[in-house]
Design an enzyme around this catalytic site. Structure first.
Site, mmCIF file in Angstrom:
data_model
loop_
_atom_site.group_PDB
_atom_site.id
_atom_site.type_symbol
_atom_site.label_atom_id
_atom_site.label_comp_id
_atom_site.label_asym_id
_atom_site.label_seq_id
_atom_site.Cartn_x
_atom_site.Cartn_y
_atom_site.Cartn_z
ATOM 1 N N ARG A 15 0.837 -1.204 0.000
ATOM 2 C CA ARG A 15 0.000 0.000 0.000
ATOM 3 C C ARG A 15 0.865 1.244 0.000
ATOM 4 O O ARG A 15 1.879 1.312 0.678
ATOM 5 C CB ARG A 15 -0.904 0.029 1.244
ATOM 6 C CG ARG A 15 -1.859 1.222 1.254
ATOM 7 C CD ARG A 15 -2.664 1.296 2.541
ATOM 8 N NE ARG A 15 -1.835 1.525 3.710
ATOM 9 C CZ ARG A 15 -1.351 2.706 4.086
ATOM 10 N NH1 ARG A 15 -1.592 3.787 3.370
ATOM 11 N NH2 ARG A 15 -0.620 2.813 5.175
ATOM 12 N N ALA A 16 0.450 2.217 -0.793
ATOM 13 C CA ALA A 16 1.048 3.543 -0.757
ATOM 14 C C ALA A 16 -0.060 4.515 -0.376
ATOM 15 O O ALA A 16 -1.238 4.276 -0.655
ATOM 16 C CB ALA A 16 1.646 3.910 -2.108
ATOM 17 N N SER A 17 0.313 5.603 0.255
ATOM 18 C CA SER A 17 -0.688 6.518 0.809
ATOM 19 C C SER A 17 -1.342 7.432 -0.213
ATOM 20 O O SER A 17 -2.448 7.900 0.003
ATOM 21 C CB SER A 17 -0.049 7.383 1.899
ATOM 22 O OG SER A 17 0.329 6.568 2.975
ATOM 23 N N THR A 18 -0.657 7.694 -1.304
ATOM 24 C CA THR A 18 -1.216 8.620 -2.293
ATOM 25 C C THR A 18 -1.143 8.028 -3.687
ATOM 26 O O THR A 18 -0.389 7.087 -3.946
ATOM 27 C CB THR A 18 -0.453 9.962 -2.302
ATOM 28 O OG1 THR A 18 0.860 9.746 -2.809
ATOM 29 C CG2 THR A 18 -0.380 10.583 -0.913
ATOM 30 N N GLN A 21 2.361 8.058 -5.264
ATOM 31 C CA GLN A 21 3.343 7.061 -4.837
ATOM 32 C C GLN A 21 3.063 5.738 -5.537
ATOM 33 O O GLN A 21 1.975 5.513 -6.041
ATOM 34 C CB GLN A 21 3.279 6.882 -3.325
ATOM 35 C CG GLN A 21 3.676 8.120 -2.565
ATOM 36 C CD GLN A 21 3.456 7.960 -1.073
ATOM 37 O OE1 GLN A 21 2.619 7.170 -0.642
ATOM 38 N NE2 GLN A 21 4.194 8.715 -0.285
#
Length: 73
Positions: A15-18, A21
């Site tokens: 998972r990436a936050s944005t 990313q």
């Protein structure tokens, strides 16, 4: 030929936050880790969603797929 059912599956959550990313960025590190420990990752769950949001479909798919003794990375 005798087939055996694995006692557990190894599953990886990336998972990436944005959206800017790249959640796949950690995949090679997880593959290396799995290789070093002689396990095979059966499935990758990848998404770009903030950790503050509960709307994370891949996380919930991972949790639904998991069974007792599975290993989550």
């Amino acid at each position: 030929m005798i087939l055996t059912v694995p006692k557990y599956f190894v599953r990886a959550y990336l998972r990436a936050s944005t959206r800017e990313q790249n959640a796949q960025r950690a995949r090679s590190t997880l593959d290396e880790f799995a290789n070093d420990h002689r396990v095979v990752i059966c499935n990758y769950y990848v998404e770009n969603e903030s950790g503050t949001r509960l709307d994370r479909p891949e996380l919930f798919r991972l949790l639904a797929d998991c069974r007792q003794r599975d290993i989550l990375l």
